[in-house]
Structure formats: structure tokens, C-alpha cells
Design a protein around this motif. Structure first.
Motif: not given
Length: 423
Positions: A170-192
Motif C-alpha cells: 500500500i505505502f511503498y509503491k512508485e506513484l505519479d506525483g501529487p496530480i495523477m490520472y485516474m483512468d485505466d490507462s494509468h493504472a490507478p491504485s486501490l486508494g485512487t
């Protein structure tokens, strides 16, 4: 304190924006007042511009400063914690909302093909440093990690009563930064994905998750689940269907576009929003204003004796004139869309729309009290109010001469100008 040579004409302009956030999904720019200008200000603010692409999320975070947001263009879903509850609101263009210091929130732009533009005032006086503010990201922060990850796996295992594997997932994944896409092509996390759901769906999903966790607790004899703790501690008790009167009161937005004009004539209009009209503005002690000038019209010389003003030019171009207390010129420049400037309280000023197009500007003031400018010209100016032998003597003219000079102007505040007429 001497003003450096060559800086007199731009001392009151807020330029050289600092890019605080930049991703493919959006950005956040922040403007600060110049150091030479701050000596004239009762309180200085930062002005921020947030731009978000369609289907994007500004991840949950909190600031150490009061934040006032104005939806300039587009619509946003705002999730906001108040009194341990998650309150969600749909904000549209023109809406104003106050987020107190230390309150966690997030923005979602769910609109197809529509960018979201937000203008914010940030009050650094409540922050850890008087000249700046700090963002604390609950997920996908500036270093692509949430603030939780810096505590280390052992601490989070204990805090959430969960295995290291689950915590790290949950807490140690590389994310896209403070503003991130939410569509499927950008593979949102479970929290997103959870944030994408409507409030009713959130409640159903969370109830199901909690029910599953209850069954799992019986099997494993665990005291509580990590998701329950995480969502209750970070996002509030979203499974509660009732909201306290306090949270409902604070969660209400007001719309500046829909507000009736406080003043209007044939040459333009103005409106202001204060703490009496919108009580959440009282705590940060900040007001808002919006002015529209028709092509060639002038917002006549006036003074705001109660507050400094931070102004953003939304449309058009024109002129800005500000005067120092000693009567010398502080600034006399052309202004255009996108310019940001500050006017200290009690400094005389006027704005003039260009002959070719209207001038539209919006801003924040450093007081939530009722906006009562002093007019230096017009039908209710201080000159007309003080008209008599004393004022005439101060100007070196007779009372009759002064009366003849003041009587022709029957308009109040916004005036037509000679250059607005066709040649």
C-alpha cells in the motif's frame, strides 16, 4: 528603505511564479509578493494557480496554511475532512470554499474534455515558516511516496496491525506525483479507485470491506483491519450517513458568479464577498472581490482603508495606477490577462479598461470585514463630502471654483472615459 533602481514600476507586481507541482496530469504555480513590497502590507499572501487535466486527481494532502479556493473554470469533486468526517462536495465555476490549516482534502476533475482551473489564496502566517507553506501528501507526494512510507515498515506494521507485505503493497509503491490520472490507462491504485466512487458507492464498498474484515478478524482474532484504520484516520468516518451541523455548515460553498452585484451602472459592475455573507471567511480573515469594466471604462480613484488587495486579471487588458502615501507615483503600467498585482491598504489606485475590450479581474483582500472603499472622485467622493472653505483653501481655489469642478461627475465609482468613444 530604498527601492532598487529599475524596480519601481514592478514592485507591486507578483511575477516569477514557482512551479510547486508539475506532472502530465496537471501543475500548481505559486506567486509571492516581492520582499520590497512587504513593508507596505498588513499581511502578505501567496497566490496559487492549479490546473488539472480531465480525469485527474490532486492526491489527498494537507497544508500548514489556510487555503481559500475559487473555481475559475470547470468543475471539481472536493473531498474534505472536518470534525473527523469526510464531506464531499461538487464545486462548479464561481464557487468559493475555505479549507482550514491542517485539514486533509483532495480534488478530482472527472469532466471529459474540460480542464479544471483553480485560483487559491494561501496565508503563510499560519505556517511553519512565515515566508512559505508546506504540503504534506498522504499519497503520491513530491518524491512519489506518501508521508507514511517515511516511517518505515516496522512502525506501519504496528500502527495498522498488518503484515509487512500488506503494508509495503500500500505505502511503498512508485506513484505519479501529487496530480495523477485516474483512468485505466494509468493504472490507478486501490486508494485512487476508491476516491473515484460516488459517496453512496464508497459507503457500500467500505461497508463490504469492513464486513469482510470482521469475518477475517474472527478467523485471525485480529483486533482491527488496516483499511478500517487507514480510512477512518486519513479520510474520516465515511461510512457514517449523518453529518453534524458543524460539518455541514463548514462544507457549504458559495458562488461568486451567482452573487448579485453590489454596484452596477452602464459602465461596469463590482461585487465583494465578506465574512458576514460567507461565514467561513471569518477564520482566515480574508475577503474576495470581482470587477467587470466595459471597454474604455475606469474604476475611478479610490482607497481600501481596511485591507490590502491581491488582484488577478482574468480577461482583457488596460492600465493600473497606484500612488504612494506621499503623493508620488508607485506604479503606472499596462496590465493584461494573467497579471497578478498587490495594492497595500490605504494606497490610492484606479484601473482602466482598454478601449478595445472589457477588463475583468478578481482577487482576495486581507480582511473579512465589509468592504467599504473611500471614493476620491464621483458623486459620493470624499471631496464632495468635505466641500467647503477648508478644502478649497487647502487646494488654493475658491469654494465656487471647486464646486464647478466637482459637480459635472454624476457617476459613482465606475466612469466612462473620453477614450472609450470612437475617434
Amino acid at each position: 528603505m530604498a527601492i532598487p533602481e529599475g524596480e519601481e514600476d514592478n514592485l507591486f507586481l507578483m511575477h516569477k511564479p514557482k512551479r510547486m507541482v508539475k506532472t502530465d496530469a496537471g501543475e500548481m504555480l505559486v506567486l509571492k509578493t516581492q520582499s520590497g513590497c512587504r513593508r507596505f502590507l498588513d499581511r502578505h499572501m501567496h497566490i496559487a494557480f492549479i490546473t488539472m487535466q480531465p480525469n485527474s486527481l490532486f492526491v489527498p494532502h494537507y497544508l500548514d496554511s489556510n487555503l481559500i479556493i475559487f473555481i475559475h473554470k470547470g468543475e471539481a469533486n472536493l473531498g474534505f475532512i472536518y470534525d473527523d468526517e469526510l464531506v464531499e462536495r461538487r464545486l462548479k465555476a464561481g464557487d468559493v470554499y475555505v479549507i482550514p490549516s491542517g485539514s486533509a482534502f483532495y480534488f478530482v476533475n472527472m469532466e471529459e474534455g474540460q480542464r479544471l482551473h483553480i485560483i487559491c489564496s494561501i496565508d503563510p502566517s499560519t505556517s511553519l515558516g512565515l515566508d512559505t507553506f508546506h504540503s504534506f501528501y498522504i499519497g503520491g507526494g513530491a518524491n512519489s511516496h506518501s508521508l507514511f512510507s517515511e516511517f518505515g515498515p516496522a512502525i506501519l506494521e504496528t500502527a495498522f496491525n498488518e503484515s509487512r507485505m500488506e503494508v509495503e503493497s500500500i505505502f511503498y509503491k512508485e506513484l505519479d506525483g501529487p496530480i495523477m490520472y485516474m483512468d485505466d490507462s494509468h493504472a490507478p491504485s486501490l486508494g485512487t479507485k476508491f476516491l473515484q466512487l460516488k459517496k453512496e458507492e464508497k459507503e457500500q464498498q467500505l461497508n463490504k470491506m469492513l464486513q469482510d474484515q470482521e469475518e477475517e478478524k474472527e478467523e485471525k482474532k485480529q483486533t482491527s483491519s488496516p483499511w478500517e484504520k487507514l480510512l477512518n484516520n486519513v479520510f474520516g468516518k465515511v461510512n457514517e450517513k449523518t453529518e453534524s451541523k458543524n460539518s455541514v455548515y463548514w462544507s457549504k460553498a458559495t458562488n461568486l458568479y451567482d452573487k448579485k452585484s453590489d454596484f452596477r451602472n452602464d459602465y461596469g459592475w463590482s461585487k465583494a464577498l465578506d465574512g458576514v455573507q460567507y461565514s467561513p471567511l471569518t477564520k482566515p480573515d480574508t475577503g474576495l472581490f470581482y470587477v467587470y469594466l466595459k471597454a474604455g471604462s475606469m474604476l475611478g480613484p479610490h482607497v481600501n482603508p481596511r485591507a490590502s488587495e491581491y488582484t488577478i486579471v482574468l480577461k482583457g487588458c488596460g492600465e493600473l495606477h497606484i500612488v504612494y502615501p506621499n503623493g508620488s507615483k508607485a506604479i503606472s503600467i499596462e496590465i493584461k490577462q494573467g497579471d497578478v498585482f498587490v495594492v497595500p491598504k490605504s494606497f490610492p489606485l484606479c484601473q482602466i479598461a482598454s478601449r478595445d475590450e472589457p477588463l475583468e479581474f478578481f482577487g482576495f483582500s486581507t480582511s473579512a470585514k465589509e468592504h467599504k472603499p473611500l471614493f476620491l472622485a464621483g458623486s459620493v467622493s470624499i471631496l464632495r463630502t468635505m466641500l467647503g472653505p477648508q478644502l478649497a483653501a487647502a487646494l488654493g481655489v475658491s469654494v465656487d471654483t471647486l464646486r464647478r469642478a466637482l459637480d459635472p461627475q454624476d457617476e459613482l465609482l465606475i466612469f466612462p472615459s473620453t477614450w472609450s468613444e470612437p475617434p
